[in-house]
Write a protein that holds these residues in place. Structure first.
Motif, PDB file in Angstrom:
ATOM      1  N   UNK A  94       0.834  -1.186   0.000  1.00 11.09           N
ATOM      2  CA  UNK A  94       0.000   0.000   0.000  1.00 11.09           C
ATOM      3  C   UNK A  94       0.871   1.239   0.000  1.00 11.09           C
ATOM      4  N   UNK A  95       0.507   2.144  -0.864  1.00 14.24           N
ATOM      5  CA  UNK A  95       1.196   3.432  -0.856  1.00 14.24           C
ATOM      6  C   UNK A  95       2.700   3.262  -0.991  1.00 14.24           C
ATOM      7  N   UNK A  96       3.097   2.241  -1.720  1.00 14.29           N
ATOM      8  CA  UNK A  96       4.520   1.935  -1.811  1.00 14.29           C
ATOM      9  C   UNK A  96       5.085   2.336  -3.167  1.00 14.29           C
ATOM     10  N   UNK A  97       6.220   2.978  -3.145  1.00 13.58           N
ATOM     11  CA  UNK A  97       7.007   3.163  -4.355  1.00 13.58           C
ATOM     12  C   UNK A  97       8.333   2.474  -4.060  1.00 13.58           C
ATOM     13  N   UNK A 126       8.702  -8.443   3.592  1.00 16.26           N
ATOM     14  CA  UNK A 126       7.270  -8.438   3.259  1.00 16.26           C
ATOM     15  C   UNK A 126       6.989  -9.473   2.179  1.00 16.26           C
ATOM     16  N   UNK A 160      -1.865  -5.151   2.198  1.00 16.74           N
ATOM     17  CA  UNK A 160      -2.392  -4.366   3.304  1.00 16.74           C
ATOM     18  C   UNK A 160      -1.667  -4.591   4.623  1.00 16.74           C
ATOM     19  N   UNK A 161      -0.986  -5.714   4.752  1.00 13.45           N
ATOM     20  CA  UNK A 161      -0.352  -5.992   6.041  1.00 13.45           C
ATOM     21  C   UNK A 161       1.156  -5.730   6.008  1.00 13.45           C
ATOM     22  N   UNK A 162       1.598  -4.907   5.045  1.00 16.18           N
ATOM     23  CA  UNK A 162       3.040  -4.668   4.917  1.00 16.18           C
ATOM     24  C   UNK A 162       3.634  -4.080   6.187  1.00 16.18           C
ATOM     25  N   UNK A 174       6.631   3.222   2.888  1.00 14.64           N
ATOM     26  CA  UNK A 174       5.408   3.842   2.371  1.00 14.64           C
ATOM     27  C   UNK A 174       5.786   5.208   1.807  1.00 14.64           C
ATOM     28  N   UNK A 196       2.559   9.524   5.930  1.00 11.05           N
ATOM     29  CA  UNK A 196       2.691   8.205   6.545  1.00 11.05           C
ATOM     30  C   UNK A 196       3.531   8.300   7.816  1.00 11.05           C
ATOM     31  N   UNK A 207      -2.070  -0.042   9.199  1.00 12.60           N
ATOM     32  CA  UNK A 207      -2.314   1.202   8.460  1.00 12.60           C
ATOM     33  C   UNK A 207      -3.662   1.105   7.750  1.00 12.60           C
ATOM     34  N   UNK A 221      -5.548   3.229   4.833  1.00 16.82           N
ATOM     35  CA  UNK A 221      -5.258   4.285   3.855  1.00 16.82           C
ATOM     36  C   UNK A 221      -6.518   4.626   3.052  1.00 16.82           C
ATOM     37  N   UNK A 243      -8.757   2.280   0.727  1.00 15.52           N
ATOM     38  CA  UNK A 243      -9.646   1.268   1.297  1.00 15.52           C
ATOM     39  C   UNK A 243     -11.080   1.776   1.402  1.00 15.52           C
TER      40      UNK A 243
END
Lengths: 76, 334
Positions: free
Chosen positions: A1-4, A70, B32-34, B54, B61, B284, B286, B289
């Protein structure tokens, strides 16, 4: 999520870079970067295939180590 | 799990029957669980990693994660620290909106990306953090050494204002949407929960009349993003900055902590649990979702006439809701 994900530049040609991350390569545009980059540098790659910013190598490698966890956790 | 799965993405499937989109399914494969990768780490290590992991909206974040950790530790940052953080958050929102307006809006229409404008905006924003926190330690629990350089900050805000106002001057997408009669696209009634610029600015003088005519359609959403950017610039000018040495954080802390803030794309929440200064849990929530929920505004709003180019319509609706990840649109049926 929201990852670059930080990706390492392999080659640069005509404003595009071939970058590598977790064994996968892809071509991204460098047109949005404010700073010069060279092969070996890390950049953050965003949706749409754009390098968004240059990342110091130590930070990129630290992030990649966590992101590898991850990936491993998801594969387990 | 592949690199693409790690980055995540949305797949929007449109089922078309007799010229109507009669079903929309949204697959969200974002990991989602990163944040669970932070479990077991000391607070300082985790906070260093959050913006690296993130990195889209990395400031938001980190501020949400920092706020959650501070709540768990029982730390209340000073008003001066909170004001400086707010300025950094607004700066990030301005930058994110700028990229959307200068890169993704023209790209949808097949127009050239305004890369020069993006570089100008990013260049204008870049001195701000160091001008507030010379040691670049703003994300320490309780705050870093805040020593605002008034001259640099004033010059920075002037440059940001110029670059951002150039960005939002006469963008073509809202005009094209209006000309093609698409203002009501993705309108739904009753309106499902939504977060982001439209939720924040629906009462704005430029947005409210459009809401009255087009509800939560794409035109009010696009204009709300322009209004949000402008309001962020105005708030940045109003923020009063004062020096503050920060609050030395206790090395250990127990319990849960939560923080929610308004990031560029909407409400962002971090939830942590600490034991003896280490992370026991980190979660998190965001904006995507909410905005891309299976029964959310996109899924409900796209039900209706398919038009001549349903993929374009779906991409326009997705862009108006602004996910932070890539989105593929798939059409099924005829």
């Amino acid at each position: 999520m929201c990852m670059a994900i930080p990706s390492r530049i392999q080659t640069i040609e005509n404003g595009n870079a071939t970058v590598e991350c977790f064994g996968e390569t892809r071509v991204v545009s460098l047109m949005l970067l404010n700073e010069a980059v060279a092969p070996g540098d890390y950049v953050l790659v965003q949706a749409g295939g754009f390098a968004a910013e240059k990342v110091p190598a130590d930070q990129a490698e630290e992030a990649l180590a966590v992101l590898a966890d991850v990936l491993a956790g998801a594969a387990a | 799990m592949s690199l693409a799965a790690l980055e995540g993405g949305l797949t929007v499937r449109l089922r078309i029957v007799q010229g109507r989109i009669d079903a929309v399914t949204i697959a969200n494969d974002r990991p989602l669980d990163a944040a669970s990768a932070l479990v077991g780490k000391p607070i300082a290590d985790a906070l260093r990693l959050v913006p690296l992991m993130f990195s889209l909206c990395g400031t938001a974040q980190l501020q949400a994660g920092l706020g959650a950790c501070e709540a768990a530790l029982g730390i209340r940052p000073s008003p001066a620290q909170l004001a400086a953080r707010r300025l950094l958050l607004l700066a990030e929102t301005v930058g994110e909106h700028g990229v959307r307006i200068l890169r993704d809006w023209p790209a949808l229409l097949g127009e050239p990306i305004r890369a020069e404008g993006i570089r100008a905006l990013r260049g204008a924003l870049s001195p701000l953090r160091k001008a507030l926190y010379p040691d670049d330690d703003w994300a320490a629990p309780g705050g870093g050494r805040l020593d605002p350089d008034a001259g640099v900050i004033a010059a920075c805000l002037t440059a940001v204002r110029a670059a951002a106002r150039a960005a939002i001057a006469d963008p073509s997408l809202p005009r094209v949407v209006k000309e093609r009669g698409l203002a009501d696209l993705c309108r739904s009634h009753p309106e499902p929960p939504e977060t982001g610029p439209f939720a924040r600015r629906r009462d704005h003088p430029l947005v409210a009349p459009l809401v009255a005519r087009h509800g939560n359609g794409v035109l009010p959403r696009l204009v709300a993003r322009l209004a949000d950017l402008d309001e962020c610039l105005a708030e940045m000018d109003r923020i009063v900055l004062n020096p503050d040495p920060g609050w030395p954080a206790p090395p250990h802390g127990d319990g849960p902590g939560h923080a929610t803030l308004e990031a560029a794309r909407g409400a962002l929440s971090h939830h942590v649990t600490l034991t003896d200064g280490r992370i026991m849990a980190w979660r998190v929530e965001a904006p995507p979702e909410i905005n891309f929920a299976p029964d959310g505004p996109l899924a409900r709003g796209l039900i209706g006439p398919a038009g001549g180019d349903p993929v374009f319509l779906a991409r326009l609706a997705v862009l108006a809701l602004d996910p932070c990840v890539g989105c593929e649109v798939v059409v099924e049926g005829v």
